[in-house]
Design an enzyme around this catalytic site. Structure first.
Site, short mmCIF file in Angstrom:
data_model
loop_
_atom_site.label_atom_id
_atom_site.label_comp_id
_atom_site.label_asym_id
_atom_site.label_seq_id
_atom_site.Cartn_x
_atom_site.Cartn_y
_atom_site.Cartn_z
N LEU A 151 0.81 -1.40 -0.03
CA LEU A 151 0.08 -0.23 0.26
C LEU A 151 0.78 1.44 -0.06
CD1 LEU A 151 -3.09 0.54 0.16
CD2 LEU A 151 -2.51 1.07 1.72
N GLU A 152 2.27 1.30 -0.06
CA GLU A 152 3.21 2.76 0.49
C GLU A 152 2.49 3.39 -0.89
OE1 GLU A 152 4.29 0.01 2.87
OE2 GLU A 152 4.11 -0.37 0.95
N ILE A 153 2.22 2.92 -1.68
CA ILE A 153 2.23 4.41 -3.23
C ILE A 153 0.92 5.20 -2.94
CG2 ILE A 153 0.78 2.38 -5.00
CD1 ILE A 153 4.10 4.34 -5.95
#
Length: 277
Positions: A151-153
């Protein structure tokens, strides 16, 4: 530690649970400290022959707590941060004493460092940092309807908790890039199909406990030796990879596009980015 992570040992099996169910076990500063301490403590316990890692409540781990995400975008530590966590914010590229990791990487890598096999039992959400913690385990048993994502994007960041090395190892370069560039959600069923998970089970914790008891019944010397051998084959220049993760995160945090990504995500609106110079 007990207010964030619980550890119970029975019959050679350690039951480790992220214990912040009201927040879907989101990773705040105290959770990072507690997870690292839990793993490091188990490594020194010769009576433990296998570990089951899971989350209380409705999720394995929903990823970074908002307080930590905001701290990564600025210079001030979140409320209640320990000196260990505050040092991380001072320099993301600095390593934990005597280790190849910083603190946030250690909470995922510690499970791979453990001499004992670690089985992650994943249900509900395993997002961002939560997924990377699960990737640190040797085996992942997931619920078919679990939701997993790199999910970092969404925050304008990169996987920075040893996730880049783990993703390549498990799913290959192209799938790792697909998951990382898009942040798309996948089910437990798809995770098992692409190699991100080992197998699915309707009750992951029960299945993981059964497997852990089976492993605990085998020679601990042989099991530990086998884990060392498998890790040796896969762990190529991890120290350099982990430093590269930290340098990439340090270069992104607090930049206009990273702030816009995080702000838009929190405000539930499409982000408006500026083109790279």
């Amino acid at each position: 530690m007990a207010d964030r992570v619980t550890v119970h040992v029975d019959g050679g099996v350690a039951d480790v649970r992220l214990d912040r169910p009201d927040k879907l076990n989101a990773l705040d500063a105290a959770m990072f400290d507690a997870l690292a301490e839990a793993g490091e403590g188990l490594a020194a316990d010769p009576s433990v022959r296998a570990v089951v890692l899971s989350g209380e409540g409705r999720a394995f781990c929903a990823g970074l707590d908002v307080s930590v995400a905001i701290a990564l975008g600025g210079d001030s530590p979140p409320p209640g941060a320990s000196a260990r966590f505050s040092r991380l914010l001072d320099d993301l590229t600095a390593r934990e004493p005597g280790r190849i990791t910083n603190l946030v990487q250690q909470v995922a890598h510690v499970w791979r460092e453990l001499p004992q096999p670690v089985i992650a039992a994943v249900h509900g959400h395993a997002l961002g940092g939560g997924l990377q913690i699960a990737l640190g385990a040797d085996i992942r048993i997931v619920a078919p309807d679990a939701t997993l994502s790199v999910l970092e994007i969404r925050w304008g960041l990169v996987p920075d908790m040893t996730g880049t090395a783990a993703l390549i190892r498990l799913v290959g370069e192209d799938v790792a890039k697909d998951l990382t560039f898009t942040g798309r959600m996948i089910t437990g069923t798809e995770a098992a199909r692409i190699g991100l998970a080992t197998r699915v089970a309707d009750d992951p914790r029960a299945a993981a406990a059964d497997l852990a008891r089976e492993i605990a019944g085998n020679s601990p010397d042989a099991v530990r030796a086998a884990k060392r051998l498998f890790n040796r084959v896969a762990d190529v220049d991890l120290a350099g990879q982990f430093r590269a993760e930290s340098r990439a995160l340090a270069g992104l945090r607090g930049t206009p596009n990273q702030i816009e990504a995080a702000t838009a995500h929190l405000e539930r609106r499409p982000p408006v980015f500026t083109d790279p110079a």
